[in-house]
Design an enzyme around this catalytic site. Structure first.
Site, PDB file in Angstrom:
ATOM      1  N   HIS A  58       0.854  -1.179   0.000  1.00 58.14           N
ATOM      2  CA  HIS A  58       0.000   0.000   0.000  1.00 58.14           C
ATOM      3  C   HIS A  58       0.892   1.232   0.000  1.00 58.14           C
ATOM      4  CE1 HIS A  58      -3.801  -2.069   1.875  1.00 58.14           C
ATOM      5  NE2 HIS A  58      -3.302  -2.736   0.850  1.00 58.14           N
ATOM      6  N   GLU A  79       0.895   3.900   1.782  1.00 59.94           N
ATOM      7  CA  GLU A  79       1.360   4.304   3.108  1.00 59.94           C
ATOM      8  C   GLU A  79       2.529   3.442   3.569  1.00 59.94           C
ATOM      9  OE1 GLU A  79      -3.219   4.896   3.184  1.00 59.94           O
ATOM     10  OE2 GLU A  79      -1.790   3.509   2.279  1.00 59.94           O
ATOM     11  N   CYS A  94      -5.628   1.964   6.185  1.00 65.04           N
ATOM     12  CA  CYS A  94      -6.292   0.727   6.603  1.00 65.04           C
ATOM     13  C   CYS A  94      -5.635   0.231   7.892  1.00 65.04           C
ATOM     14  CB  CYS A  94      -6.185  -0.321   5.497  1.00 65.04           C
ATOM     15  SG  CYS A  94      -4.508  -0.980   5.271  1.00 65.04           S
TER      16      CYS A  94
END
Length: 158
Positions: free
Chosen positions: A55, A57, A85
């Site tokens: 992801h 991030e 998330c």
């Protein structure tokens, strides 16, 4: 706490990076880690088509953690076009980044993606993940959700 002018500036940049991620064939997600002095120390797009844990991030947090001390990261901010998330919130916590600013909530993202197998959303707000930690993580968001939705328009359920 309320968003600053710097927060809006970096959200604008991360929203543009999310569109670029989509334009380059990836999921429309992006993140930046910015030092307290306003220097971008890491930025990343989503690469989960080849690695489901990649992801945006997590990619940005890995880069920042490799190059900067825990003391520097404690005063840094993670900017993301969507709420981190549970995995990314955990990564933020373990990296020591002390602040998160995001544009679109996980609930709004779920409304866009639905049951698309490319994004099996976890209904676990990042604030709940951070609340279980031993040190505080400041969270600002959602903000500018309408703008954040633009990179996702027509992407899911192809």
């Amino acid at each position: 706490m309320t968003a600053t002018a710097q927060d809006h500036e970096f959200l604008t940049r991360v929203l543009a990076l999310a569109q670029r991620s989509r334009d380059e064939g990836h999921h429309p997600f992006a993140a930046m880690v910015v030092a307290a002095n306003g220097t971008v120390i890491a930025e990343a797009m989503n690469a989960s088509s080849s690695d489901r844990t990649a992801h945006a991030e997590m990619n940005a947090l890995r880069m920042a953690s490799q190059r900067h001390s825990p003391e520097q990261l404690a005063t840094a901010t993670l900017y993301a076009n969507a709420e981190p998330c549970a995995m990314c919130a955990g990564g933020t916590y373990w990296s020591g980044v002390g602040r998160v600013v995001y544009a679109m909530s996980e609930a709004s993202l779920l409304a866009l993606t639905g049951s698309d197998p490319e994004n099996p959303t976890l209904s676990l707000p990042c604030r709940e993940v951070f609340a279980r930690g031993q040190r505080p993580t400041e969270v600002i968001g959602p903000m500018r959700e309408d703008e954040a939705r633009l990179a996702h328009a027509g992407f899911w359920h192809k």
